[in-house]
Write an enzyme that holds these catalytic residues in place. Structure first.
Site, PDB file in Angstrom:
ATOM      1  N   TYR A  54      -1.053   2.900  12.729  1.00 29.15           N
ATOM      2  CA  TYR A  54       0.215   2.269  13.128  1.00 29.15           C
ATOM      3  C   TYR A  54       0.361   0.842  12.615  1.00 29.15           C
ATOM      4  O   TYR A  54       1.406   0.481  12.067  1.00 29.15           O
ATOM      5  CB  TYR A  54       0.367   2.317  14.649  1.00 29.15           C
ATOM      6  N   SER A 112       0.857  -1.189   0.000  1.00 27.05           N
ATOM      7  CA  SER A 112       0.000   0.000   0.000  1.00 27.05           C
ATOM      8  C   SER A 112       0.889   1.234   0.000  1.00 27.05           C
ATOM      9  O   SER A 112       1.978   1.222   0.598  1.00 27.05           O
ATOM     10  CB  SER A 112      -0.874   0.007   1.253  1.00 27.05           C
TER      11      SER A 112
HETATM   12  N1  LIG Z   1      -8.777  -1.693  -1.153  1.00 25.37           N
HETATM   13  C1  LIG Z   1      -7.831  -0.760  -1.113  1.00 25.37           C
HETATM   14  O1  LIG Z   1      -8.109   0.460  -1.311  1.00 25.37           O
HETATM   15  C2  LIG Z   1      -6.394  -1.136  -0.864  1.00 25.37           C
HETATM   16  C3  LIG Z   1      -5.449  -0.102  -0.896  1.00 25.37           C
HETATM   17  C4  LIG Z   1      -4.103  -0.420  -0.694  1.00 25.37           C
HETATM   18  C5  LIG Z   1      -3.746  -1.747  -0.493  1.00 25.37           C
HETATM   19  N2  LIG Z   1      -4.703  -2.720  -0.452  1.00 25.37           N
HETATM   20  C6  LIG Z   1      -4.238  -4.099  -0.237  1.00 25.37           C
HETATM   21  O2  LIG Z   1      -4.795  -4.959  -1.214  1.00 25.37           O
HETATM   22  C7  LIG Z   1      -4.928  -6.284  -0.690  1.00 25.37           C
HETATM   23  C8  LIG Z   1      -6.353  -6.778  -0.930  1.00 25.37           C
HETATM   24  O3  LIG Z   1      -7.230  -5.872  -0.290  1.00 25.37           O
HETATM   25  P1  LIG Z   1      -8.806  -5.806  -0.546  1.00 25.37           P
HETATM   26  O4  LIG Z   1      -9.141  -4.374  -0.687  1.00 25.37           O
HETATM   27  O5  LIG Z   1      -9.220  -6.783  -1.582  1.00 25.37           O
HETATM   28  O6  LIG Z   1      -9.302  -6.270   0.910  1.00 25.37           O
HETATM   29  P2  LIG Z   1     -10.591  -7.089   1.399  1.00 25.37           P
HETATM   30  O7  LIG Z   1     -11.715  -6.867   0.465  1.00 25.37           O
HETATM   31  O8  LIG Z   1     -10.739  -6.727   2.832  1.00 25.37           O
HETATM   32  O9  LIG Z   1     -10.093  -8.604   1.274  1.00 25.37           O
HETATM   33  C9  LIG Z   1      -9.045  -9.076   2.063  1.00 25.37           C
HETATM   34  C10 LIG Z   1      -8.741 -10.507   1.682  1.00 25.37           C
HETATM   35  O10 LIG Z   1      -7.654 -10.966   2.502  1.00 25.37           O
HETATM   36  C11 LIG Z   1      -8.062 -12.189   3.101  1.00 25.37           C
HETATM   37  N3  LIG Z   1      -7.377 -12.461   4.372  1.00 25.37           N
HETATM   38  C12 LIG Z   1      -7.293 -11.689   5.473  1.00 25.37           C
HETATM   39  N4  LIG Z   1      -6.612 -12.330   6.445  1.00 25.37           N
HETATM   40  C13 LIG Z   1      -6.256 -13.538   5.941  1.00 25.37           C
HETATM   41  C14 LIG Z   1      -5.555 -14.661   6.432  1.00 25.37           C
HETATM   42  N5  LIG Z   1      -5.067 -14.711   7.691  1.00 25.37           N
HETATM   43  N6  LIG Z   1      -5.359 -15.735   5.621  1.00 25.37           N
HETATM   44  C15 LIG Z   1      -5.854 -15.724   4.364  1.00 25.37           C
HETATM   45  N7  LIG Z   1      -6.558 -14.708   3.846  1.00 25.37           N
HETATM   46  C16 LIG Z   1      -6.758 -13.629   4.623  1.00 25.37           C
HETATM   47  C17 LIG Z   1      -9.566 -12.050   3.292  1.00 25.37           C
HETATM   48  O11 LIG Z   1     -10.141 -13.312   3.544  1.00 25.37           O
HETATM   49  P3  LIG Z   1     -11.492 -13.461   4.475  1.00 25.37           P
HETATM   50  O12 LIG Z   1     -12.649 -13.193   3.560  1.00 25.37           O
HETATM   51  O13 LIG Z   1     -11.414 -14.854   4.975  1.00 25.37           O
HETATM   52  O14 LIG Z   1     -11.386 -12.426   5.567  1.00 25.37           O
HETATM   53  C18 LIG Z   1      -9.926 -11.449   1.944  1.00 25.37           C
HETATM   54  O15 LIG Z   1      -9.963 -12.447   0.962  1.00 25.37           O
HETATM   55  C19 LIG Z   1      -4.555  -6.189   0.798  1.00 25.37           C
HETATM   56  O16 LIG Z   1      -3.232  -6.621   0.980  1.00 25.37           O
HETATM   57  C20 LIG Z   1      -4.681  -4.696   1.090  1.00 25.37           C
HETATM   58  O17 LIG Z   1      -3.866  -4.284   2.160  1.00 25.37           O
HETATM   59  C21 LIG Z   1      -6.020  -2.451  -0.633  1.00 25.37           C
END
Ligand SMILES: NC(=O)c1ccc[n+]([C@@H]2O[C@H](COP(=O)([O-])OP(=O)(O)OC[C@H]3O[C@@H](n4cnc5c(N)ncnc54)[C@H](OP(=O)(O)O)[C@@H]3O)[C@@H](O)[C@H]2O)c1
Length: 227
Positions: free
Chosen positions: A147, A133
Site C-alpha cells: 500500500y 516504479s
Molecule cells: N531497486 C529496485 O529494484 C527499484 C525498483 C523500482 C524503483 N526503485 C526506485 O529507485 C530509487 C532508488 O532505489 P535503490 O534501489 O537505489 O534504493 P536503496 O538502495 O534502498 O537506496 C535508497 C536511497 O534513498 C535514500 N533516502 C531514503 N530516504 C531518504 C531521505 N529522507 N532523504 C534523503 N535520502 C533518502 C537512501 O539514503 P540512506 O542511505 O540515508 O538511507 C539511499 O541513498 C528509489 O526511488 C526506488 O523506489 C528501485
C-alpha cells in the site's frame, strides 16, 4: 550538464553519480549523512572536481532549504531517493509507515522540484526526472498489497504529470522513470539487473527527454509504461 542527484550515497543514486561524472557531467550528489557516505566521498575525491557532496534529507524542510540556497542553477534534477516501507497488509496496516512512504516518495520530490524552480529556470534545457516504479502503475497492479509503496509511487506519477504540463511552456521537461528490478539494498540480491545496466540504459532515456515527450512514464529499457 549540471545534475542534482538525491539519495546518492548508495544503490541506483551512487551509480548515477558514477556514470554522469565519468562522461563529464557536473554532479551535486546529495546524501542524508555525507560523513558516512564513504563510497560517494571516494568518488568525489577522484572526480577532479566534477562531483561535490551535499547534505540533503528530503523529508526535512530545513535541510532542503539549506541545500537549495546553495544551488544557483541546475539542468537535471534527479529525484532518486526513495523508501520501500513495510506497511503491512490490509487489516494490519502501519499508518506511520504509509505516511512515511508518501512523505519521502511523493511529497518530498515535489517539494524539491518546487524549491528548485529558480535553479531549473536558470539551467539550460532543464529536466526533472523522478525515479518511480512499475509498482506505481495502476494499470499494472494485478496483485494488490504494498500500500505505502504502490500508493506513493502512483502519487509521484500523477504529481510529475502535472509538473510536466505546468512547466512545458517554460521549456522544462518532467518525467517518471522505472529503473527495472535492480540489485540494491531495496531490490535485493536476486533482482534482475545490476545498477550499471539500469543506469546506463536510463541515461539514454533521460537524455532523450524533452518538452515534446515530457509527462512520460518511462521504462529503463526504452518503451513507455502504462499509467
Ligand atoms: N531497486 C529496485 O529494484 C527499484 C525498483 C523500482 C524503483 N526503485 C526506485 O529507485 C530509487 C532508488 O532505489 P535503490 O534501489 O537505489 O534504493 P536503496 O538502495 O534502498 O537506496 C535508497 C536511497 O534513498 C535514500 N533516502 C531514503 N530516504 C531518504 C531521505 N529522507 N532523504 C534523503 N535520502 C533518502 C537512501 O539514503 P540512506 O542511505 O540515508 O538511507 C539511499 O541513498 C528509489 O526511488 C526506488 O523506489 C528501485
Amino acid at each position: 550538464m549540471k545534475v542534482v542527484v538525491t539519495g546518492a550515497n548508495r544503490g541506483i543514486g551512487l551509480e548515477f553519480v558514477k556514470q554522469l561524472s565519468a562522461r563529464g557531467d557536473e554532479v551535486v550528489a546529495t546524501a542524508r549523512n555525507p560523513e558516512a557516505a564513504d563510497a560517494l566521498n571516494a568518488l568525489a575525491a577522484a572526480s577532479e572536481g566534477r562531483v561535490s557532496v551535499a547534505q540533503l534529507d528530503i523529508s526535512d524542510a530545513e535541510s532542503m532549504a539549506a541545500f537549495v540556497a546553495g544551488v544557483d542553477s541546475v539542468d537535471l534534477l534527479l529525484n532518486n531517493a526513495g523508501v520501500y516501507p513495510r506497511s503491512g497488509g490490509i487489516g494490519e496496516l502501519d499508518f506511520d509507515e504509509v505516511e512515511r512512504g508518501f512523505a519521502v516518495n511523493a511529497i518530498a520530490p515535489l517539494r524539491l522540484a518546487d524549491a528548485m524552480l529558480g535553479a531549473l529556470r536558470a539551467g539550460s534545457d532543464a529536466k526533472i526526472v523522478n525515479v518511480s516504479s512499475q509498482m506505481g502503475s495502476i494499470a499494472d497492479n494485478s496483485s494488490g498489497g504494498a500500500y505505502a509503496y504502490r500508493g506513493s509511487k502512483a502519487a509521484l506519477n500523477m504529481l510529475t504529470r502535472s509538473l510536466a504540463h505546468d512547466l512545458r511552456p517554460e521549456g522544462i521537461a518532467a518525467a517518471v522513470i522505472h529503473p527495472g528490478w535492480v540489485q540494491t539494498d531495496m531490490g535485493g540480491p536476486n533482482a534482475m539487473i545490476t545498477t550499471e545496466e539500469s543506469v546506463s540504459s536510463m541515461l539514454g532515456q533521460i537524455d532523450a527527454l524533452s518538452p515534446e515527450n515530457s509527462g512520460s512514464f518511462l521504462n529503463w529499457s526504452g518503451q513507455d509504461l502504462p499509467w
